[in-house]
Design a protein around this motif. Sequence first.
Motif, mmCIF file in Angstrom:
data_model
loop_
_atom_site.group_PDB
_atom_site.id
_atom_site.type_symbol
_atom_site.label_atom_id
_atom_site.label_comp_id
_atom_site.label_asym_id
_atom_site.label_seq_id
_atom_site.Cartn_x
_atom_site.Cartn_y
_atom_site.Cartn_z
ATOM 1 N N GLY A 272 -5.497 2.978 1.778
ATOM 2 C CA GLY A 272 -4.304 3.654 2.291
ATOM 3 C C GLY A 272 -3.892 4.861 1.478
ATOM 4 N N LEU A 273 -4.388 4.980 0.256
ATOM 5 C CA LEU A 273 -4.051 6.119 -0.588
ATOM 6 C C LEU A 273 -4.722 7.381 -0.046
ATOM 7 N N ARG A 274 -3.934 8.451 0.155
ATOM 8 C CA ARG A 274 -4.481 9.687 0.727
ATOM 9 C C ARG A 274 -4.470 10.856 -0.250
ATOM 10 N N GLN A 275 -3.526 10.834 -1.200
ATOM 11 C CA GLN A 275 -3.380 11.977 -2.079
ATOM 12 C C GLN A 275 -2.865 11.524 -3.446
ATOM 13 N N ALA B 184 0.837 -1.194 0.000
ATOM 14 C CA ALA B 184 0.000 0.000 0.000
ATOM 15 C C ALA B 184 0.878 1.252 0.000
ATOM 16 N N ALA B 185 0.348 2.337 -0.564
ATOM 17 C CA ALA B 185 1.079 3.594 -0.625
ATOM 18 C C ALA B 185 0.127 4.743 -0.314
ATOM 19 N N GLU B 186 0.683 5.860 0.146
ATOM 20 C CA GLU B 186 -0.137 7.013 0.503
ATOM 21 C C GLU B 186 -0.333 7.965 -0.678
ATOM 22 N N THR B 187 0.575 7.928 -1.656
ATOM 23 C CA THR B 187 0.506 8.847 -2.796
ATOM 24 C C THR B 187 0.491 8.066 -4.100
ATOM 25 N N CYS C 29 -7.623 2.023 -3.906
ATOM 26 C CA CYS C 29 -6.333 1.716 -3.276
ATOM 27 C C CYS C 29 -6.394 2.054 -1.786
ATOM 28 N N ARG D 101 -6.900 16.663 -1.812
ATOM 29 C CA ARG D 101 -6.415 15.360 -2.261
ATOM 30 C C ARG D 101 -5.284 15.485 -3.276
ATOM 31 N N LEU E 63 -8.746 6.789 -5.024
ATOM 32 C CA LEU E 63 -8.546 6.627 -3.588
ATOM 33 C C LEU E 63 -9.350 5.450 -3.037
#
Length: 296
Positions: free
Chosen positions: A106-109, A32-35, A104, A132, A101
Amino acid sequence: MTAEPRLRQDCAVFFDCAGESLLGIVSVPEAAAETGVLVIVGGPQYRAGAHRQFVLLARHLAEQGVPCMRFDYRGMGDSTGATRDFESVSEDVDAAIGAFLKACPGLRQVVLWGLCDGASAVCLYPAHKDPRVAAAVLLNPWVHSQAGKAKVILKHYYLQRIADPSFWKKLGSGKVSFLQSFGSLFSVVRAARRKAPADASVDVVSDVGSPFPERMARGLLGRKGPLAIFLSGRDYVAREFDDACKSSPEWRRVLERSDLEITRFADADHSFSDPGETRAVAEATHAWLKAKGLVR
C-alpha cells in the motif's frame, strides 16, 4: 472514538544494491499507509543514529500510523561493500526506496529525512527523476567549507570572547597566552578570507565538478514537493547553513520556495541529544507531515 495507531513491529529487510547486500529496519504500524519516511543516515554511523535517535524517531512515527525505514549504506553497519561518503550514496537511497515500498503493501511514496550530511545526501539525490519521493525533511544540513566554518567561528566564538571582560582578565593575569590566542584568531581570519574556487555554470545535481553545497541547493530547486528544514540553536553546522543561505544566490532561491518551512529548536545541539529534543523533533516531523497532507 478510534484508538490511536500502535507500533506493530520492527522488521528487518535485506535488499540488493549494485551486487551488495544492504540491511534496513522498517517500523511498521498496524494499518497500511500510502506515505512513509525513509531515514538517510549521516556518517560515519549506522542505522540506529547517535543516542538511538533514528530508532526513537521510527518507532514514534509508526505509533502514529506512519511507516518508517532506516538502513545501512554499503560498507556501514551490517551492509556489505566498500564504505562511501554522502556524495556517493544515491544508488543506496534508490535501492532503499524500492525495498521500503516492497516491505509495506500500500505504500506509494516516501519522505526523505536526513540529519547533517544525511540531509546533504537527501539534497543530492535526484528526486526530480523519482516520482516515489514526495517531500524532504532536512536537519542541520551540512554545507561545510573551510572558509564558511572559519566565518562561523569568528562570528560566534571569537567576537563574543573578545567582548567578554573575563577573557581580558585572564589575559592580563597570564592564564591565557597572548601569542596562542591571537595566533589562533589570525589563522581563523585568514581562513575566513579564503575564496572558494570558481564554479562553472551548471544545472544538474550530478555535476561533481562544482562544490557540493551549490549542488545541494540546485537539487532542491529542481524538485517538487514540500520541504522542511529543522535547525538547532546550539550548533555551528546550523549557523554555517544560515550564513550560506545569506551569501549564496542559489540558497536564497531555495528559501524563497513557497512550500518551505523552517523550524528552529533554540536549545538543541547538533544531534538533538537531549531526550526532550529528540522527542520534539519526532513530534515536529509528524506534525509537519500531517499539516502538508502527507499522512493522516
